[in-house]
Scaffold this motif. Structure first.
Motif, PDB file in Angstrom:
ATOM      1  N   SER A  13      11.959  70.746 -15.766  1.00 51.96           N
ATOM      2  CA  SER A  13      12.818  71.923 -15.846  1.00 51.96           C
ATOM      3  C   SER A  13      13.632  72.122 -14.575  1.00 51.96           C
ATOM      4  O   SER A  13      14.730  72.683 -14.621  1.00 51.96           O
ATOM      5  N   LEU A  14      13.112  71.648 -13.425  1.00 45.13           N
ATOM      6  CA  LEU A  14      13.814  71.819 -12.155  1.00 45.13           C
ATOM      7  C   LEU A  14      14.564  70.565 -11.725  1.00 45.13           C
ATOM      8  O   LEU A  14      15.161  70.541 -10.650  1.00 45.13           O
ATOM      9  N   LEU A  15      14.545  69.534 -12.563  1.00 50.47           N
ATOM     10  CA  LEU A  15      15.285  68.304 -12.311  1.00 50.47           C
ATOM     11  C   LEU A  15      14.815  67.609 -11.029  1.00 50.47           C
ATOM     12  O   LEU A  15      15.615  67.130 -10.229  1.00 50.47           O
ATOM     13  N   VAL A  16      13.507  67.563 -10.817  1.00 49.43           N
ATOM     14  CA  VAL A  16      12.944  66.834  -9.688  1.00 49.43           C
ATOM     15  C   VAL A  16      11.768  65.994 -10.189  1.00 49.43           C
ATOM     16  O   VAL A  16      11.157  66.319 -11.211  1.00 49.43           O
ATOM     17  N   ASP A  17      11.472  64.919  -9.487  1.00 54.12           N
ATOM     18  CA  ASP A  17      10.330  64.081  -9.826  1.00 54.12           C
ATOM     19  C   ASP A  17       9.086  64.624  -9.122  1.00 54.12           C
ATOM     20  O   ASP A  17       9.050  64.676  -7.883  1.00 54.12           O
ATOM     21  N   PRO A  18       8.073  65.040  -9.879  1.00 60.23           N
ATOM     22  CA  PRO A  18       6.844  65.518  -9.229  1.00 60.23           C
ATOM     23  C   PRO A  18       6.217  64.420  -8.375  1.00 60.23           C
ATOM     24  O   PRO A  18       6.323  63.237  -8.683  1.00 60.23           O
ATOM     25  N   GLU A  19       5.563  64.846  -7.301  1.00 58.74           N
ATOM     26  CA  GLU A  19       4.890  63.917  -6.397  1.00 58.74           C
ATOM     27  C   GLU A  19       3.377  64.083  -6.524  1.00 58.74           C
ATOM     28  O   GLU A  19       2.882  65.183  -6.766  1.00 58.74           O
ATOM     29  N   LEU A  20       2.684  62.990  -6.335  1.00 55.10           N
ATOM     30  CA  LEU A  20       1.229  63.022  -6.282  1.00 55.10           C
ATOM     31  C   LEU A  20       0.797  63.252  -4.840  1.00 55.10           C
ATOM     32  O   LEU A  20       1.258  62.572  -3.921  1.00 55.10           O
ATOM     33  N   CYS A  21      -0.050  64.255  -4.625  1.00 55.77           N
ATOM     34  CA  CYS A  21      -0.642  64.412  -3.300  1.00 55.77           C
ATOM     35  C   CYS A  21      -2.146  64.247  -3.434  1.00 55.77           C
ATOM     36  O   CYS A  21      -2.748  64.724  -4.398  1.00 55.77           O
ATOM     37  N   PHE A  22      -2.750  63.544  -2.501  1.00 58.17           N
ATOM     38  CA  PHE A  22      -4.166  63.228  -2.632  1.00 58.17           C
ATOM     39  C   PHE A  22      -4.825  63.266  -1.260  1.00 58.17           C
ATOM     40  O   PHE A  22      -4.230  62.873  -0.254  1.00 58.17           O
TER      41      PHE A  22
END
Length: 588
Positions: A366-375
């Motif tokens: 919806s925000l036109l960004v690629d989610p990032e994985l944080c670990f």
């Protein structure tokens, strides 16, 4: 592009202004269009004649991708004459622009011919609204839509008008700068477009410095629109990258790794929205650390907070206190996999991680960004791309290990019934049993993943292995009651099926009356309470189902937000979505 409306058709009372502020905060600062729509519904209950809330409700639905409902709501207002009765010209312009936007959105996923008609209709709607009301944002939208139709002369005409009007604004702001940037793209003035985008980015940073909040919707809308226009004009690649964008994060549960220091450091003014499970001390520390640096946090719990605290943090008083602070924080939203169960149950733990990932993917889209994985690592946090196959979650062991009882397993649940069945006479009931119930049986036989099915009159209760099996099942069941089929059978035309679907952990137990195993649990009851409020002809799914679908695939199906819906028999309320195939704008 259209700036946000902040006034109403009539005096803005303190009460209306307060609701508008809350709606704008949800829409813009948090990028949470679903919450914005729910707030609009509550505001309209108090001020049913405040058309500004109708505008915001339709806009929130459109932003959330719920185009069907946005169009239906707009048309109801138009047919009732409420749009032509508007005396506030600014709000009239907002509604006129909204109609152009909805027609533009109709083009997405339509056939080639239909898409051309929708885009041209949108261009004409924007142009007519501009000629009547003279707003520069109507002119620039007319320009871009004419450009998409291949009518370059019209596009350049309205782009020049928009550029002139936006540049003439006494106080230059974000919207006037991005309008000039878009006009310059259409006119082939790429260097000037970049300069205007840099000015718009400075406007955003200044706003954040003053208010402490960023309007996520404004930036997402701008990036989406200008990326599209840049493609049409063959502008240099990456021309829109000067605009800021938020970060959407997803963490996965690694209970054995604890943070030993403050791990998060983001750029000043950076908006961060994080999604993750909350099942262990490590998860709690991550959520708390994100809150301390100003992030918005959405946590998914495997069970009720009291059960989580009792099973996971019983001997850690400081963690119990931190859990209460985190869950009660104004920047935290909580979703439960199920109210029952425990944090060390494999089914709940797996769904917890999957749904947190799915919600992150939905928000990123919806925000036109690629989610990032944080670990978590050794006392710090790493960042990376989310694996396309979600292999980092599949097979992750839940906390508790040997304590897990493995009684419940994740399943998809479908309930359905047929409107008009109770009005059938006896002969029609026999026909219904033979051909409609028989048709349901054939549909279920053709489905993979059906683990249990039963009927009661016209009612259906089906348990399936996963969400994809449930989706296939629902669309097959819909086909059984198509109007042309019921007409051939001599059944009333008003017959229609409604279906609801949910996902959750269930028990499988032996029923001594029917001499077969069946599935039971509170999530079965919850799904049964959703089905009666589902509109005929539609498939309503819960947010848990929508998130599980996003985790699995986002290519073939779309879940359009339908609002916070009350469930039957005073079972509370929940966020509901209307399921459709991608590319099909209206229910089958």
């Amino acid at each position: 592009m259209t700036p946000s409306v902040t006034d109403s058709a009539g005096p803005v009372t303190p009460g209306i202004a307060g609701w508008l502020e809350r709606i704008q905060r949800a829409n813009g600062n948090e990028g949470n269009y679903l919450a914005a729509y729910d707030l609009c519904m509550k505001a309209l209950a108090a001020w049913p004649d405040a058309m500004v809330f109708e505008h915001q409700a339709i806009l929130a639905l459109a932003r959330a991708g719920a185009l069907n409902r946005a169009l239906q709501r707009y048309r109801r207002l138009d047919e009732a004459g409420r749009l032509t009765a508007l005396t506030d010209l600014d709000l009239a312009a907002e509604f006129a622009g909204l109609f152009g936007r909805l027609l533009k959105d109709c083009a997405s996923g339509s056939s080639i011919e239909d898409a051309k008609k929708h885009r041209l209709g949108s261009a004409i709607a924007y142009a007519n609204a501009f000629e009547r009301l003279g707003k520069y944002y109507l002119a620039i939208n007319a320009a871009s839509m004419y450009l998409s139709c291949g009518k370059s002369g019209n596009a350049r005409h309205y782009a020049r008008l928009a550029l002139e009007l936006a540049a003439a604004q006494r106080e230059q702001d974000y919207w006037s700068h991005v309008t000039q940037a878009e006009a310059c793209l259409i006119l082939g003035q790429f260097d000037t477009a970049i300069a205007m985008l840099k000015a718009a980015a400075d406007d955003r940073r200044s706003t954040i410095a003053v208010t402490g909040a960023e309007n996520l919707d404004a930036v997402a809308s701008t990036r989406r629109q200008l990326t599209w226009v840049a493609g049409l004009t063959h502008a240099p690649a990456g021309i829109v990258d000067v605009l800021p964008k938020p970060r959407v994060l997803n963490w996965i549960s690694r209970p054995e790794l604890l943070l030993t220091r403050d791990p998060f450091a983001f750029a000043p003014g950076q908006t961060v929205i994080a999604f993750g499970p909350l099942m262990s001390t490590a998860d709690l520390l991550i959520a708390n650390a994100l809150l301390e640096v100003g992030a918005n946090v959405h946590v998914v719990l495997p069970c009720e907070p009291d059960s989580l605290a009792a099973r996971t943090f019983l001997e850690q008083p400081k963690s119990v206190d931190m859990l209460a602070r985190v869950l009660g924080h104004e920047r935290v939203r909580v979703t439960l996999v199920t109210k029952e169960g425990s944090p060390d149950e494999p089914a709940g733990a797996l769904l917890c991680q999957q749904q947190a990932r799915g919600l992150a993917l939905l928000r990123g889209h919806s925000l036109l960004v690629d989610p990032e994985l944080c670990f978590p690592g050794d006392g710090t946090i790493g960042f990376g791309a989310i694996p396309s196959d979600n292999r980092d979650i599949t097979g992750v062991a839940p906390p508790g290990g040997a304590r897990s009882n493995g009684v419940r397993k994740p399943h998809a649940i479908v309930f359905g019934d047929v409107r008009g069945f109770s009005a059938l006479n006896e002969a029609e009931q026999l026909t219904f049993l033979e051909h409609v119930i028989g048709g349901f049986a054939n549909a279920l036989q053709a489905c993979g993943g059906v683990e249990y099915a039963e009927t009661a009159g016209d009612g259906l209760f089906i348990v399936l292995s996963d969400v994809m099996a449930a989706i296939d099942c629902c669309f097959r069941l819909q086909k059984v009651l198509r109007p042309e089929k019921t007409a051939r059978l001599g059944l009333p035309a008003h017959l229609g099926i409604r279906l609801s679907a949910h996902v959750g952990p269930l028990y499988r137990r032996y029923d001594k009356v029917i001499h077969r195993h069946k599935f039971v649990g509170m999530e079965v009851v919850r799904t049964a309470r959703i089905e009666p409020v589902t509109p005929v002809g539609e498939i309503f799914v819960t947010e848990q189902f929508a998130a599980a679908l996003a985790f699995t695939t986002r290519d073939a199906y779309v879940c359009e937000y339908a609002g916070m819906q009350p469930m039957a028999k005073n079972f509370g309320e929940c966020r509901m979505y209307s399921l459709r195939r991608a590319g099909r704008r209206f229910p089958a």
